[in-house]
Design a protein around this motif. Structure first.
Motif, PDB file in Angstrom:
ATOM      1  N   ASP A 166     -38.390 -21.592 -76.738  1.00  0.00           N
ATOM      2  CA  ASP A 166     -39.122 -22.106 -75.576  1.00  0.00           C
ATOM      3  C   ASP A 166     -40.273 -22.956 -76.088  1.00  0.00           C
ATOM      4  O   ASP A 166     -41.278 -22.455 -76.586  1.00  0.00           O
ATOM      5  CB  ASP A 166     -39.651 -20.951 -74.720  1.00  0.00           C
ATOM      6  N   ARG A 167     -40.119 -24.281 -75.981  1.00  0.00           N
ATOM      7  CA  ARG A 167     -41.085 -25.216 -76.537  1.00  0.00           C
ATOM      8  C   ARG A 167     -42.266 -25.489 -75.622  1.00  0.00           C
ATOM      9  O   ARG A 167     -43.122 -26.309 -75.930  1.00  0.00           O
ATOM     10  CB  ARG A 167     -40.376 -26.539 -76.887  1.00  0.00           C
ATOM     11  N   ARG A 168     -42.334 -24.818 -74.489  1.00  0.00           N
ATOM     12  CA  ARG A 168     -43.402 -25.066 -73.513  1.00  0.00           C
ATOM     13  C   ARG A 168     -44.671 -24.293 -73.888  1.00  0.00           C
ATOM     14  O   ARG A 168     -44.648 -23.414 -74.768  1.00  0.00           O
ATOM     15  CB  ARG A 168     -42.915 -24.673 -72.122  1.00  0.00           C
ATOM     16  N   PRO A 169     -45.805 -24.613 -73.241  1.00  0.00           N
ATOM     17  CA  PRO A 169     -47.042 -23.874 -73.532  1.00  0.00           C
ATOM     18  C   PRO A 169     -46.886 -22.387 -73.286  1.00  0.00           C
ATOM     19  O   PRO A 169     -46.104 -21.953 -72.427  1.00  0.00           O
ATOM     20  CB  PRO A 169     -48.053 -24.488 -72.547  1.00  0.00           C
ATOM     21  N   VAL A 170     -47.618 -21.611 -74.051  1.00  0.00           N
ATOM     22  CA  VAL A 170     -47.542 -20.159 -73.933  1.00  0.00           C
ATOM     23  C   VAL A 170     -48.553 -19.666 -72.901  1.00  0.00           C
ATOM     24  O   VAL A 170     -49.356 -20.431 -72.358  1.00  0.00           O
ATOM     25  CB  VAL A 170     -47.798 -19.491 -75.298  1.00  0.00           C
ATOM     26  N   ALA A 171     -48.526 -18.360 -72.632  1.00  0.00           N
ATOM     27  CA  ALA A 171     -49.430 -17.756 -71.654  1.00  0.00           C
ATOM     28  C   ALA A 171     -50.851 -17.668 -72.211  1.00  0.00           C
ATOM     29  O   ALA A 171     -51.094 -17.880 -73.410  1.00  0.00           O
ATOM     30  CB  ALA A 171     -48.927 -16.369 -71.274  1.00  0.00           C
ATOM     31  N   ALA A 178     -23.653 -36.276 -78.069  1.00  0.00           N
ATOM     32  CA  ALA A 178     -22.770 -37.097 -78.885  1.00  0.00           C
ATOM     33  C   ALA A 178     -22.212 -36.316 -80.061  1.00  0.00           C
ATOM     34  O   ALA A 178     -21.181 -36.665 -80.625  1.00  0.00           O
ATOM     35  CB  ALA A 178     -23.525 -38.330 -79.406  1.00  0.00           C
ATOM     36  N   GLY A 179     -22.921 -35.255 -80.448  1.00  0.00           N
ATOM     37  CA  GLY A 179     -22.476 -34.433 -81.565  1.00  0.00           C
ATOM     38  C   GLY A 179     -21.267 -33.601 -81.184  1.00  0.00           C
ATOM     39  O   GLY A 179     -20.768 -33.663 -80.056  1.00  0.00           O
ATOM     40  N   PRO A 180     -20.775 -32.803 -82.134  1.00  0.00           N
ATOM     41  CA  PRO A 180     -19.609 -31.949 -81.829  1.00  0.00           C
ATOM     42  C   PRO A 180     -19.874 -31.063 -80.624  1.00  0.00           C
ATOM     43  O   PRO A 180     -20.971 -30.529 -80.455  1.00  0.00           O
ATOM     44  CB  PRO A 180     -19.462 -31.128 -83.116  1.00  0.00           C
ATOM     45  N   ALA A 181     -18.866 -30.917 -79.764  1.00  0.00           N
ATOM     46  CA  ALA A 181     -19.008 -30.070 -78.581  1.00  0.00           C
ATOM     47  C   ALA A 181     -19.397 -28.659 -79.008  1.00  0.00           C
ATOM     48  O   ALA A 181     -18.808 -28.094 -79.927  1.00  0.00           O
ATOM     49  CB  ALA A 181     -17.706 -30.046 -77.790  1.00  0.00           C
ATOM     50  N   GLY A 182     -20.389 -28.092 -78.328  1.00  0.00           N
ATOM     51  CA  GLY A 182     -20.874 -26.767 -78.684  1.00  0.00           C
ATOM     52  C   GLY A 182     -22.081 -26.792 -79.587  1.00  0.00           C
ATOM     53  O   GLY A 182     -22.577 -25.742 -79.991  1.00  0.00           O
ATOM     54  N   THR A 183     -22.578 -27.986 -79.920  1.00  0.00           N
ATOM     55  CA  THR A 183     -23.759 -28.112 -80.767  1.00  0.00           C
ATOM     56  C   THR A 183     -24.821 -28.925 -80.021  1.00  0.00           C
ATOM     57  O   THR A 183     -24.624 -29.375 -78.896  1.00  0.00           O
ATOM     58  CB  THR A 183     -23.432 -28.810 -82.093  1.00  0.00           C
ATOM     59  N   GLY A 184     -25.962 -29.132 -80.660  1.00  0.00           N
ATOM     60  CA  GLY A 184     -26.993 -30.014 -80.132  1.00  0.00           C
ATOM     61  C   GLY A 184     -27.896 -29.357 -79.100  1.00  0.00           C
ATOM     62  O   GLY A 184     -27.774 -28.172 -78.784  1.00  0.00           O
ATOM     63  N   LEU A 185     -28.811 -30.163 -78.583  1.00  0.00           N
ATOM     64  CA  LEU A 185     -29.839 -29.697 -77.661  1.00  0.00           C
ATOM     65  C   LEU A 185     -29.664 -30.368 -76.306  1.00  0.00           C
ATOM     66  O   LEU A 185     -30.015 -31.538 -76.128  1.00  0.00           O
ATOM     67  CB  LEU A 185     -31.233 -30.027 -78.221  1.00  0.00           C
ATOM     68  N   PRO A 186     -29.122 -29.657 -75.325  1.00  0.00           N
ATOM     69  CA  PRO A 186     -28.928 -30.245 -73.996  1.00  0.00           C
ATOM     70  C   PRO A 186     -30.251 -30.397 -73.260  1.00  0.00           C
ATOM     71  O   PRO A 186     -31.256 -29.774 -73.627  1.00  0.00           O
ATOM     72  CB  PRO A 186     -28.012 -29.231 -73.303  1.00  0.00           C
ATOM     73  N   PRO A 187     -30.292 -31.200 -72.195  1.00  0.00           N
ATOM     74  CA  PRO A 187     -31.546 -31.440 -71.475  1.00  0.00           C
ATOM     75  C   PRO A 187     -32.214 -30.170 -70.971  1.00  0.00           C
ATOM     76  O   PRO A 187     -33.442 -30.094 -70.935  1.00  0.00           O
ATOM     77  CB  PRO A 187     -31.117 -32.342 -70.304  1.00  0.00           C
ATOM     78  N   GLU A 188     -31.429 -29.160 -70.613  1.00  0.00           N
ATOM     79  CA  GLU A 188     -32.014 -27.971 -69.996  1.00  0.00           C
ATOM     80  C   GLU A 188     -32.829 -27.114 -70.967  1.00  0.00           C
ATOM     81  O   GLU A 188     -33.495 -26.172 -70.535  1.00  0.00           O
ATOM     82  CB  GLU A 188     -30.933 -27.124 -69.329  1.00  0.00           C
ATOM     83  N   VAL A 189     -32.794 -27.401 -72.266  1.00  0.00           N
ATOM     84  CA  VAL A 189     -33.629 -26.638 -73.203  1.00  0.00           C
ATOM     85  C   VAL A 189     -34.797 -27.465 -73.719  1.00  0.00           C
ATOM     86  O   VAL A 189     -35.605 -26.975 -74.518  1.00  0.00           O
ATOM     87  CB  VAL A 189     -32.795 -26.098 -74.392  1.00  0.00           C
ATOM     88  N   GLY A 194     -37.404 -18.479 -68.166  1.00  0.00           N
ATOM     89  CA  GLY A 194     -37.045 -18.830 -69.531  1.00  0.00           C
ATOM     90  C   GLY A 194     -35.998 -19.928 -69.578  1.00  0.00           C
ATOM     91  O   GLY A 194     -35.213 -20.100 -68.638  1.00  0.00           O
ATOM     92  N   PRO A 195     -35.970 -20.684 -70.671  1.00  0.00           N
ATOM     93  CA  PRO A 195     -34.956 -21.736 -70.803  1.00  0.00           C
ATOM     94  C   PRO A 195     -33.583 -21.138 -71.019  1.00  0.00           C
ATOM     95  O   PRO A 195     -33.435 -19.964 -71.384  1.00  0.00           O
ATOM     96  CB  PRO A 195     -35.421 -22.512 -72.047  1.00  0.00           C
ATOM     97  N   GLY A 196     -32.577 -21.940 -70.795  1.00  0.00           N
ATOM     98  CA  GLY A 196     -31.222 -21.488 -71.076  1.00  0.00           C
ATOM     99  C   GLY A 196     -30.974 -21.414 -72.573  1.00  0.00           C
ATOM    100  O   GLY A 196     -31.831 -21.775 -73.389  1.00  0.00           O
ATOM    101  N   HIS A 197     -29.803 -20.955 -72.928  1.00  0.00           N
ATOM    102  CA  HIS A 197     -29.432 -20.880 -74.333  1.00  0.00           C
ATOM    103  C   HIS A 197     -28.690 -22.150 -74.734  1.00  0.00           C
ATOM    104  O   HIS A 197     -27.990 -22.771 -73.927  1.00  0.00           O
ATOM    105  CB  HIS A 197     -28.553 -19.655 -74.583  1.00  0.00           C
ATOM    106  N   THR A 198     -28.869 -22.532 -75.973  1.00  0.00           N
ATOM    107  CA  THR A 198     -28.148 -23.694 -76.475  1.00  0.00           C
ATOM    108  C   THR A 198     -26.657 -23.367 -76.591  1.00  0.00           C
ATOM    109  O   THR A 198     -26.278 -22.213 -76.749  1.00  0.00           O
ATOM    110  CB  THR A 198     -28.689 -24.104 -77.850  1.00  0.00           C
ATOM    111  N   PRO A 199     -25.796 -24.386 -76.525  1.00  0.00           N
ATOM    112  CA  PRO A 199     -24.357 -24.131 -76.633  1.00  0.00           C
ATOM    113  C   PRO A 199     -23.981 -23.653 -78.032  1.00  0.00           C
ATOM    114  O   PRO A 199     -24.771 -23.785 -78.977  1.00  0.00           O
ATOM    115  CB  PRO A 199     -23.742 -25.503 -76.323  1.00  0.00           C
ATOM    116  N   ARG A 200     -22.803 -23.105 -78.157  1.00  0.00           N
ATOM    117  CA  ARG A 200     -22.316 -22.592 -79.441  1.00  0.00           C
ATOM    118  C   ARG A 200     -20.912 -23.130 -79.714  1.00  0.00           C
ATOM    119  O   ARG A 200     -20.103 -23.305 -78.793  1.00  0.00           O
ATOM    120  CB  ARG A 200     -22.255 -21.069 -79.436  1.00  0.00           C
TER     121      ARG A 200
END
Length: 335
Positions: free
Chosen positions: A126-131, A193-204, A312-318
């Motif tokens: 979670d790259r957002r500001p903390v509490a 653009a990377g292999p399916a199941g990798t990378g950082l989607p917009p929702e994270v 919380g943010p979603g999980h990255t793909p695998r």
């Protein structure tokens, strides 16, 4: 995901441990590893096709990422009662063979390991500001101890050192703006653009740059993760470091990162790796001076309590298990 020693063979347990390791964190979620399951051991290989050729030409972050997967597999086996021997970088003639995990026996399942494994699927970035709440000192100490138990050290920075870290991170960020190949590499791993199941989607990724003392990486485009009005004033920052700037040290650093992160998750503490400041020689040397030249920095980390007002943010793909775990040598028995 792990096998029960009462119902499955060691071979099957090794296969399940390799699958569990697929949830490990990696730089830009590249998952640069491949496992080979043999009757009594696992072999971990680096996958150069998923190495960041521009920002990580030496493979430092690739091998560190593989180290997180190695620790995940080890802790999964320990949780199910399997004792193991780990041989790191066992064959100089095969540099991409990073480790072998050999089953050596069976004991009572480890309750401590079982608690850590429970955090494997919960852990996220979670790259957002903390509490506004500060991380309890006892939690910080436990996280530091977890890293140290795995062969690397985590130094929590003083306020003055955080200012130095912020300056180094700003310098690294400014340098990346002038590197078109680096920007293209970031786009590759954030635009599916990377292999399916990798990378950082917009929702994270945050929808805008968060307010922060230490600037986070600019991924070149906004995500869709809502960002609140907070700041990271209560965050703690640290440097993960060790005695050697070689593959053996990078691998152990990944194991230490995994151990610290899973413990942090269990304690309700958010951990965010800051790898940008490690990717350039100049800023990496700045961090080494912060360590008084006593070690080599592997990664900067941010610790904090997640903002309770934000979901919380979603999980990255695998990647699919079959793409990262080779069971061809044991296929009739593996489950």
């Amino acid at each position: 995901m792990t096998a029960s020693p009462n119902d499955h063979s060691l071979t099957s347990a090794l296969g399940h441990a390799a699958a569990t390791a697929g949830y490990a964190p990696s730089v830009h979620n590249t998952q640069p590893w491949r496992w080979r399951v043999l009757p009594e051991r696992l072999e971990l290989y680096a996958v150069r096709d998923r190495q960041l050729g521009v920002s990580d030409p030496d493979g430092r972050l690739m091998i560190l990422s593989c180290g997180t997967a190695l620790h995940h597999a080890r802790i999964a086996l320990r949780a199910e009662g399997w004792t193991t021997r780990v041989d790191r970088l066992p064959d100089p003639a095969t540099p991409d063979l990073l480790a072998r995990i050999t089953g050596t026996g069976h004991a009572a399942p480890s309750p401590a390991a079982m608690r850590v494994v429970q955090s494997v699927r919960v852990r996220h970035t979670d790259r957002r500001p903390v509490a506004e709440e500060e991380v309890p000192e006892e939690s910080v100490a436990e996280i530091v101890r977890a890293a140290g138990d795995e062969g690397a050290q985590l130094q929590i920075l003083s306020r003055d050192q955080v200012v130095e870290l912020a300056a180094a991170a700003s310098k690294a960020a400014a340098a990346s703006v002038d590197e078109p190949q680096l920007r293209e590499e970031l786009r590759y791993w954030t635009e599916r653009a990377g292999p399916a199941g990798t990378g950082l989607p917009p929702e994270v990724l945050p929808e805008r740059a968060p307010e922060s003392t230490v600037p986070a990486r600019d991924f070149g485009r906004p995500g869709s993760l809502p960002v609140g009005p907070g700041h990271d004033r209560t965050a703690r920052y640290g440097l993960l470091f060790g005695n050697e700037d070689e593959p053996a040290g990078w691998l152990r650093a990944g194991e230490a990162l995994s151990a610290a992160w899973l413990v942090a998750t269990g304690l309700g503490v958010s951990m965010v790796p800051l790898s940008g400041v490690i990717e350039t020689v100049g800023t990496r040397e700045t961090l080494r001076r912060m360590l008084s030249g006593l070690g080599y920095p592997y990664l900067a980390l941010r610790l904090g309590i997640p903002d309770p007002t934000q979901a919380g943010p979603g999980h990255t793909p695998r990647l699919p298990v079959e793409q990262v775990v080779d069971t061809s040598a044991v296929r009739p028995e593996a489950s």
